[in-house]
Design a protein around this motif. Structure first.
Motif, PDB file in Angstrom:
ATOM      1  N   ASN A   1       0.797  -1.127   0.134  1.00 41.46           N
ATOM      2  CA  ASN A   1       0.136   0.109  -0.053  1.00 41.46           C
ATOM      3  C   ASN A   1       0.775   1.129  -0.049  1.00 41.46           C
ATOM      4  O   ASN A   1       1.072   1.952   0.957  1.00 41.46           O
ATOM      5  CB  ASN A   1      -1.026  -0.164   1.274  1.00 41.46           C
ATOM      6  CG  ASN A   1      -2.268  -0.745   1.037  1.00 41.46           C
ATOM      7  OD1 ASN A   1      -2.985  -0.398   0.262  1.00 41.46           O
ATOM      8  ND2 ASN A   1      -2.269  -1.754   1.676  1.00 41.46           N
ATOM      9  N   GLY A   2       1.234   1.381  -0.988  1.00 40.03           N
ATOM     10  CA  GLY A   2       2.298   2.474  -1.142  1.00 40.03           C
ATOM     11  C   GLY A   2       3.757   2.208  -0.704  1.00 40.03           C
ATOM     12  O   GLY A   2       3.954   1.265   0.153  1.00 40.03           O
ATOM     13  N   SER A   3       4.710   3.213  -0.827  1.00 35.22           N
ATOM     14  CA  SER A   3       6.138   2.686  -0.288  1.00 35.22           C
ATOM     15  C   SER A   3       6.056   2.874   1.287  1.00 35.22           C
ATOM     16  O   SER A   3       6.949   2.437   2.111  1.00 35.22           O
ATOM     17  CB  SER A   3       7.279   3.310  -1.025  1.00 35.22           C
ATOM     18  OG  SER A   3       6.848   4.623  -1.192  1.00 35.22           O
ATOM     19  N   GLN A   4       4.924   3.753   1.617  1.00 35.21           N
ATOM     20  CA  GLN A   4       4.979   4.023   3.096  1.00 35.21           C
ATOM     21  C   GLN A   4       4.757   2.590   3.906  1.00 35.21           C
ATOM     22  O   GLN A   4       5.309   2.310   4.819  1.00 35.21           O
ATOM     23  CB  GLN A   4       3.947   4.841   3.446  1.00 35.21           C
ATOM     24  CG  GLN A   4       3.705   5.433   4.843  1.00 35.21           C
ATOM     25  CD  GLN A   4       5.142   6.245   5.435  1.00 35.21           C
ATOM     26  OE1 GLN A   4       5.859   6.709   4.218  1.00 35.21           O
ATOM     27  NE2 GLN A   4       5.454   6.179   6.640  1.00 35.21           N
TER      28      GLN A   4
ATOM     29  N   LEU B   1       7.878   0.643   4.048  1.00 30.73           N
ATOM     30  CA  LEU B   1       8.727   1.178   5.153  1.00 30.73           C
ATOM     31  C   LEU B   1       8.310   0.436   6.484  1.00 30.73           C
ATOM     32  O   LEU B   1       8.992  -0.164   7.205  1.00 30.73           O
ATOM     33  CB  LEU B   1       8.802   2.608   5.115  1.00 30.73           C
ATOM     34  CG  LEU B   1       9.579   3.374   4.113  1.00 30.73           C
ATOM     35  CD1 LEU B   1       9.192   5.092   4.186  1.00 30.73           C
ATOM     36  CD2 LEU B   1      10.961   3.096   4.009  1.00 30.73           C
TER      37      LEU B   1
ATOM     38  N   TYR C   1      13.414  11.842   4.710  1.00 25.50           N
ATOM     39  CA  TYR C   1      11.805  11.937   4.898  1.00 25.50           C
ATOM     40  C   TYR C   1      11.133  11.671   6.248  1.00 25.50           C
ATOM     41  O   TYR C   1      11.371  10.560   6.723  1.00 25.50           O
ATOM     42  CB  TYR C   1      11.430  10.535   4.039  1.00 25.50           C
ATOM     43  CG  TYR C   1       9.852  10.167   3.663  1.00 25.50           C
ATOM     44  CD1 TYR C   1       9.020  11.181   3.461  1.00 25.50           C
ATOM     45  CD2 TYR C   1       9.577   8.900   3.759  1.00 25.50           C
ATOM     46  CE1 TYR C   1       7.930  10.824   3.553  1.00 25.50           C
ATOM     47  CE2 TYR C   1       8.103   8.599   3.772  1.00 25.50           C
ATOM     48  CZ  TYR C   1       7.433   9.534   3.485  1.00 25.50           C
ATOM     49  OH  TYR C   1       6.035   9.252   3.247  1.00 25.50           O
TER      50      TYR C   1
ATOM     51  N   TYR D   1      19.148   3.779   5.547  1.00 22.12           N
ATOM     52  CA  TYR D   1      18.013   4.211   4.769  1.00 22.12           C
ATOM     53  C   TYR D   1      18.457   5.285   3.794  1.00 22.12           C
ATOM     54  O   TYR D   1      18.538   6.455   4.045  1.00 22.12           O
ATOM     55  CB  TYR D   1      16.730   4.646   5.506  1.00 22.12           C
ATOM     56  CG  TYR D   1      15.649   5.104   4.906  1.00 22.12           C
ATOM     57  CD1 TYR D   1      14.942   4.480   3.991  1.00 22.12           C
ATOM     58  CD2 TYR D   1      15.225   6.427   5.154  1.00 22.12           C
ATOM     59  CE1 TYR D   1      13.831   4.927   3.488  1.00 22.12           C
ATOM     60  CE2 TYR D   1      14.182   6.953   4.503  1.00 22.12           C
ATOM     61  CZ  TYR D   1      13.371   6.443   3.648  1.00 22.12           C
ATOM     62  OH  TYR D   1      12.512   7.110   3.014  1.00 22.12           O
TER      63      TYR D   1
ATOM     64  N   ILE E   1      17.630   8.026   0.184  1.00 19.64           N
ATOM     65  CA  ILE E   1      16.762   8.242  -0.811  1.00 19.64           C
ATOM     66  C   ILE E   1      17.721   8.621  -2.051  1.00 19.64           C
ATOM     67  O   ILE E   1      17.941  10.125  -2.005  1.00 19.64           O
ATOM     68  CB  ILE E   1      15.880   9.265  -0.489  1.00 19.64           C
ATOM     69  CG1 ILE E   1      14.911   8.650   0.794  1.00 19.64           C
ATOM     70  CG2 ILE E   1      14.615   9.467  -1.688  1.00 19.64           C
ATOM     71  CD1 ILE E   1      14.275   9.763   1.596  1.00 19.64           C
TER      72      ILE E   1
ATOM     73  N   ASN F   1      13.728  13.594  -0.516  1.00 20.90           N
ATOM     74  CA  ASN F   1      12.746  14.418   0.049  1.00 20.90           C
ATOM     75  C   ASN F   1      13.315  14.513   1.534  1.00 20.90           C
ATOM     76  O   ASN F   1      13.592  13.425   2.050  1.00 20.90           O
ATOM     77  CB  ASN F   1      11.385  13.606   0.171  1.00 20.90           C
ATOM     78  CG  ASN F   1      10.358  14.209   1.044  1.00 20.90           C
ATOM     79  OD1 ASN F   1      10.413  15.386   1.361  1.00 20.90           O
ATOM     80  ND2 ASN F   1       9.114  13.613   0.918  1.00 20.90           N
TER      81      ASN F   1
ATOM     82  N   PRO G   1      11.120   6.822  -4.850  1.00 21.80           N
ATOM     83  CA  PRO G   1       9.747   7.121  -5.622  1.00 21.80           C
ATOM     84  C   PRO G   1       9.820   8.311  -6.480  1.00 21.80           C
ATOM     85  O   PRO G   1       8.745   8.438  -7.236  1.00 21.80           O
ATOM     86  CB  PRO G   1       9.021   7.598  -4.151  1.00 21.80           C
ATOM     87  CG  PRO G   1       9.795   7.981  -3.203  1.00 21.80           C
ATOM     88  CD  PRO G   1      11.015   7.125  -3.651  1.00 21.80           C
ATOM     89  N   TYR G   2      10.929   8.944  -6.619  1.00 21.10           N
ATOM     90  CA  TYR G   2      10.868  10.352  -7.193  1.00 21.10           C
ATOM     91  C   TYR G   2      11.517  10.077  -8.621  1.00 21.10           C
ATOM     92  O   TYR G   2      11.633  10.855  -9.430  1.00 21.10           O
ATOM     93  CB  TYR G   2      11.281  11.249  -6.419  1.00 21.10           C
ATOM     94  CG  TYR G   2      10.580  11.850  -5.533  1.00 21.10           C
ATOM     95  CD1 TYR G   2       9.292  12.651  -5.539  1.00 21.10           C
ATOM     96  CD2 TYR G   2      10.919  11.483  -4.226  1.00 21.10           C
ATOM     97  CE1 TYR G   2       8.629  13.109  -4.569  1.00 21.10           C
ATOM     98  CE2 TYR G   2      10.215  11.664  -3.149  1.00 21.10           C
ATOM     99  CZ  TYR G   2       9.126  12.547  -3.167  1.00 21.10           C
ATOM    100  OH  TYR G   2       8.264  12.897  -2.092  1.00 21.10           O
TER     101      TYR G   2
ATOM    102  N   SER H   1       7.328   3.328  -5.893  1.00 19.87           N
ATOM    103  CA  SER H   1       5.807   3.646  -5.703  1.00 19.87           C
ATOM    104  C   SER H   1       5.109   4.319  -7.061  1.00 19.87           C
ATOM    105  O   SER H   1       5.885   5.000  -7.919  1.00 19.87           O
ATOM    106  CB  SER H   1       5.865   4.774  -4.878  1.00 19.87           C
ATOM    107  OG  SER H   1       4.436   5.613  -4.713  1.00 19.87           O
TER     108      SER H   1
ATOM    109  N   SER I   1       2.851   6.384  -6.788  1.00 18.24           N
ATOM    110  CA  SER I   1       2.219   7.487  -6.145  1.00 18.24           C
ATOM    111  C   SER I   1       2.614   8.837  -6.749  1.00 18.24           C
ATOM    112  O   SER I   1       1.840   9.720  -7.099  1.00 18.24           O
ATOM    113  CB  SER I   1       2.473   7.881  -4.645  1.00 18.24           C
ATOM    114  OG  SER I   1       1.901   6.806  -3.696  1.00 18.24           O
ATOM    115  N   LYS I   2       3.893   9.306  -7.173  1.00 17.24           N
ATOM    116  CA  LYS I   2       4.294  10.395  -7.485  1.00 17.24           C
ATOM    117  C   LYS I   2       3.951  10.502  -9.115  1.00 17.24           C
ATOM    118  O   LYS I   2       4.178  11.821  -9.692  1.00 17.24           O
ATOM    119  CB  LYS I   2       5.653  10.616  -6.980  1.00 17.24           C
ATOM    120  CG  LYS I   2       5.866  10.422  -5.668  1.00 17.24           C
ATOM    121  CD  LYS I   2       5.281  11.557  -4.757  1.00 17.24           C
ATOM    122  CE  LYS I   2       5.567  11.184  -3.376  1.00 17.24           C
ATOM    123  NZ  LYS I   2       4.848  12.024  -2.638  1.00 17.24           N
TER     124      LYS I   2
ATOM    125  N   ARG J   1      -2.829   4.117  -3.460  1.00 17.50           N
ATOM    126  CA  ARG J   1      -1.690   3.511  -2.614  1.00 17.50           C
ATOM    127  C   ARG J   1      -1.164   2.221  -2.995  1.00 17.50           C
ATOM    128  O   ARG J   1      -1.393   1.239  -2.525  1.00 17.50           O
ATOM    129  CB  ARG J   1      -2.496   3.311  -1.019  1.00 17.50           C
ATOM    130  CG  ARG J   1      -3.620   4.379  -0.624  1.00 17.50           C
ATOM    131  CD  ARG J   1      -2.731   5.566  -0.474  1.00 17.50           C
ATOM    132  NE  ARG J   1      -1.444   5.382   0.494  1.00 17.50           N
ATOM    133  CZ  ARG J   1      -0.241   5.605   0.136  1.00 17.50           C
ATOM    134  NH1 ARG J   1      -0.296   6.312  -1.022  1.00 17.50           N
ATOM    135  NH2 ARG J   1       0.771   5.684   0.828  1.00 17.50           N
TER     136      ARG J   1
END
Ligand SMILES: Cc1ncc(COP(=O)(O)O)c(C=O)c1O
Length: 388
Positions: free
Chosen positions: A92-95, A98, A119, A161, A163, A168, A198-199, A226, A228-229, A236
């Motif tokens: 459900n999203g990269s959130q 995590l 982030y 971790y 990015i 972000n 994600p970006y 993701s 999402s972006k 999600r």
């Protein structure tokens, strides 16, 4: 009613996300928001027709829909990650990615290293597991390799971790050299890499985007993506690609957490990829966001060039702006809001109190028009000049 005695010690210490708290201001029609990390709805494609979608009414597999996992295998293959559907978990999203990884590897005895700043919602998840989050000095090319070596030797972390692409909040993008050095160090120390990406498709300049996961030879790694972006954050949908050893464990946590990701959203995303529209869609996103980025850079230079510092982000959604000495980002937030402009102070992106810095703003250019960017930066310039 006081329920604090019912909460775990980690839930009791939870801090609310300033971003999500400010979201209600950004939803007021007369407020111009540079605060959220929300993509522009005007650039989102229409949903595929429902009748084209497979039957999504029944429970589905915990790993995710096979069709979507096949799509993800080809998406990451283009990035240099050779994998099979067995090592892809839809989340459900990269959130949620995590969260799943954190549940699997972190507890009160664990330390995780992050960039500084990083982030904030990742830190919320790590801290909810009781883990210690230790930030590591980072610059325009990403995390400092010598500081990472020192931190590994001092803190014996479970994982790092990162990015690496259009981070972000700081917007930085790692050079190839930095990626290679970090991969070599993680191999040498046998430390798990959690790479959050994600970006990457929101790329406006010619920069290296090699996943660090592909440069690692023996250390364990997890790579998160993701939709999402670049497509529809409301669906999600994201994913974790893992090295072989992790996959069975990740699926078990996913089963325990929510059985599986909603099937309708997965089918919509698969349909969109299968229709062949994605490459043109990305070109459209890159063109539109690049224009907005350039407008924001111009406006910041024209209105505040003598007072602030920032680098031009080569992709993503954010400018990370250093305010003049003595100007508090919290005060800028309060004062700008009086003029109906919402900005995000940089403070919540510093996971450690010792490195907390109140002199940064994160400004998003993604969801505002070029005219609104000019309007918002004019207000911001007035506010900052009054505070100097
Ligand atoms: C670095 C980073 N990771 C993960 C996420 C979560 O994204 P998703 O919508 O896929 O859960 C975000 C969202 O802003 C992000 O910036």
């Amino acid at each position: 009613m006081d329920i604090s005695h019912l909460l775990t010690s980690h839930s009791r210490n939870m801090e609310a996300s300033l971003v999500r708290e400010l979201l209600h201001y950004s939803q007021q029609p007369d407020v111009l928001s540079l605060a959220g990390g929300l993509p522009d709805e005007n650039l989102m494609p229409a949903y595929p027709e429902l009748k084209q979608l497979t039957d999504s009414r029944q429970y589905g597999p915990s790993e995710g829909e096979k069709d979507l996992r096949e799509c993800i295998v080809s998406i990451v293959a283009e990035r240099g990650i050779q994998t099979s559907t067995d090592n892809v978990l839809v989340t459900n999203g990269s959130q949620q990615g995590l969260d799943i990884v954190s549940r699997l590897i972190l507890d009160e005895s664990s330390t995780i290293l992050t960039e500084q700043p990083t982030y904030l919602a990742a830190c919320q998840v790590f801290k909810l597991q009781g883990a210690k989050v230790q930030d590591v000095m980072s610059d325009a090319e990403g995390m400092s390799v010598s500081a990472l070596r020192d931190a590994i030797e001092k803190h014996h972390p479970k994982a790092v971790y990162l990015i690496p692409n259009f981070q972000n909040p700081a917007g930085h993008c790692y050079s190839l050299e930095r990626r290679l050095e970090i991969a070599a160090l993680l191999d040498e120390k046998n430390i798990l890499l959690i790479e959050d990406d994600p970006y990457r498709d929101l790329c406006y300049d010619n920069v290296d985007l090699t996943p660090i996961s592909t440069l690692i030879k023996q250390a364990p790694w997890l790579y998160m993506g993701s939709f999402s972006k670049v497509l529809w954050p409301g669906l999600r949908t994201g994913y974790i690609v893992s090295c072989d050893a992790f996959s069975p464990y990740l699926v078990k946590v996913k089963q325990a957490v929510d059985l599986h990701t909603n099937r309708l959203g997965q089918s919509m995303i698969t349909q969109f990829f299968k229709s062949g529209q994605y490459p043109d869609h990305v070109i459209k996103l890159q063109k539109a966001y690049k224009e907005k980025r350039d407008v924001m850079a111009e406006a910041l230079n024209a209105e505040l060039g003598d007072l602030i510092e920032f680098s031009l982000p080569a992709g993503g959604m954010f400018f990370w702006v250093k305010l003049p000495a003595g100007v508090s980002s919290q005060l800028v937030l309060t004062e700008a809001l009086k003029d109906k402009v919402l900005v995000l102070p940089g403070t919540p992106f510093f996971p450690c109190k010792s490195s907390l810095d109140d002199s940064f703003l994160r400004l998003s250019f993604a969801r505002v028009s070029p005219a609104q960017i000019h309007q918002a930066i004019t207000v911001l310039a007035k506010v900052i000049r009054q505070l100097v």
